[in-house]
Design a protein around this motif. Structure first.
Motif, PDB file in Angstrom:
ATOM      1  N   ARG A  64      45.521  30.697  52.404  1.00 43.83           N
ATOM      2  CA  ARG A  64      44.933  31.022  53.719  1.00 43.83           C
ATOM      3  C   ARG A  64      45.630  30.259  54.850  1.00 43.83           C
ATOM      4  O   ARG A  64      45.926  30.813  55.911  1.00 43.83           O
ATOM      5  N   GLU A  71      50.414  39.255  50.906  1.00 46.78           N
ATOM      6  CA  GLU A  71      49.924  40.574  50.507  1.00 46.78           C
ATOM      7  C   GLU A  71      49.714  40.692  49.001  1.00 46.78           C
ATOM      8  O   GLU A  71      49.003  41.581  48.542  1.00 46.78           O
ATOM      9  N   THR A  87      42.546  33.201  41.872  1.00 46.09           N
ATOM     10  CA  THR A  87      42.791  32.992  43.302  1.00 46.09           C
ATOM     11  C   THR A  87      42.878  34.324  44.042  1.00 46.09           C
ATOM     12  O   THR A  87      42.347  34.470  45.155  1.00 46.09           O
ATOM     13  N   ALA A  88      43.526  35.308  43.424  1.00 43.55           N
ATOM     14  CA  ALA A  88      43.629  36.629  44.040  1.00 43.55           C
ATOM     15  C   ALA A  88      42.254  37.255  44.213  1.00 43.55           C
ATOM     16  O   ALA A  88      41.979  37.926  45.219  1.00 43.55           O
ATOM     17  N   THR A  89      41.371  37.036  43.251  1.00 47.60           N
ATOM     18  CA  THR A  89      40.007  37.549  43.356  1.00 47.60           C
ATOM     19  C   THR A  89      39.290  36.911  44.542  1.00 47.60           C
ATOM     20  O   THR A  89      38.606  37.589  45.313  1.00 47.60           O
ATOM     21  N   LYS A  90      39.466  35.600  44.713  1.00 47.09           N
ATOM     22  CA  LYS A  90      38.842  34.910  45.845  1.00 47.09           C
ATOM     23  C   LYS A  90      39.340  35.455  47.183  1.00 47.09           C
ATOM     24  O   LYS A  90      38.604  35.498  48.164  1.00 47.09           O
ATOM     25  N   LEU A  91      40.624  35.854  47.217  1.00 48.46           N
ATOM     26  CA  LEU A  91      41.243  36.281  48.467  1.00 48.46           C
ATOM     27  C   LEU A  91      41.248  37.798  48.636  1.00 48.46           C
ATOM     28  O   LEU A  91      41.750  38.298  49.645  1.00 48.46           O
ATOM     29  N   SER A  92      40.706  38.495  47.641  1.00 49.71           N
ATOM     30  CA  SER A  92      40.724  39.966  47.649  1.00 49.71           C
ATOM     31  C   SER A  92      42.148  40.505  47.809  1.00 49.71           C
ATOM     32  O   SER A  92      42.427  41.389  48.618  1.00 49.71           O
ATOM     33  N   LEU A  93      43.069  39.918  47.033  1.00 51.49           N
ATOM     34  CA  LEU A  93      44.466  40.330  47.041  1.00 51.49           C
ATOM     35  C   LEU A  93      44.866  40.869  45.672  1.00 51.49           C
ATOM     36  O   LEU A  93      44.312  40.448  44.646  1.00 51.49           O
ATOM     37  N   PRO A  94      45.852  41.762  45.623  1.00 53.57           N
ATOM     38  CA  PRO A  94      46.396  42.171  44.327  1.00 53.57           C
ATOM     39  C   PRO A  94      47.186  41.025  43.706  1.00 53.57           C
ATOM     40  O   PRO A  94      47.600  40.085  44.411  1.00 53.57           O
TER      41      PRO A  94
END
Length: 215
Positions: A64, A71, A87-94
């Motif tokens: 962040r 992306e 971490t991707a789940t926390k950030l809503s990222l692929p």
């Protein structure tokens, strides 16, 4: 419980579960034959719910704050994969991951997961020492067309060889914790003696030279 992500708290986490284990009087032997007073296994953080939350929220904070344009996250194989996924789940990222080498069957992929040309990518790594393996990952992603913003890692030794390799390849790294912070906590919490700290810093300066044992 709110996650604590400052360097000192992460150091306490890593020491408390033996994810970073200090043994200057009975050094470990690396595959290369080098005698090391420190052993790192950050996979252990996945098995402790509270510490896992500290680590993954810490990695998310790094993305962040330092890579806000990210992306997609790409984990290093194999230790970085789970951390990248959480971490991707926390950030809503692929997310995806990069194999150490291409598969010898099927589509012979080295990069697993969808990656598009120009996609702004952050590498998730568990440990950086000399920097060789993570730079290979960055190079593979660049060759595939990714715009690699940098690395978010759990722990780094801050070895000069590793720092120079990152600079030479124009790779940015931000770590949750480093050896300097960890040794300060280790002395304060009496995991090691102050004289042991000198040995560990001497080891970092020249890992291939056993003279650190007499520092």
């Amino acid at each position: 419980m709110e996650a604590k992500t400052d360097k000192r708290h992460i150091a306490e986490d890593l020491l408390s579960i033996g994810a970073v284990f200090l043994r200057p009087d009975e050094p470990f032997t690396w595959a290369s034959g080098i005698k090391s007073p420190i052993y790192c296994d950050n996979r252990l953080t996945l098995s402790d719910v509270a510490i896992r939350e500290d680590v993954e929220e810490g990695l998310a904070r790094i993305v962040r704050e330092h890579y806000p344009e990210a992306e997609v996250l790409m984990g290093t194989s194999t230790a970085g994969i789970a951390h990248a996924a959480i971490t991707a789940t926390k950030l809503s990222l692929p997310m995806g991951y990069v194999r150490s080498s291409a598969k010898d069957h099927g589509r012979t992929n080295r990069i697993e997961g969808k990656l598009t040309t120009g996609q702004k990518t952050v590498v998730i790594e568990d440990l950086i020492s000399t920097g060789g393996s993570c730079i290979e990952v960055v190079e593979a992603l660049r060759e595939a067309g990714a715009d690699v913003l940098g690395i978010a890692s759990i722990f780094t030794y801050n070895m000069e060889k590793g720092l120079e390799a990152l600079r030479r390849n124009e790779v940015k790294n931000v770590s949750l914790c480093d050896l300097d912070a960890l040794l300060d906590v280790a002395v304060d919490k009496k995991y090691i003696k102050p004289t042991d700290k000198k040995k560990l810093l001497a080891f970092r300066s020249n890992p291939s030279d056993d003279s650190w044992r007499n520092a």
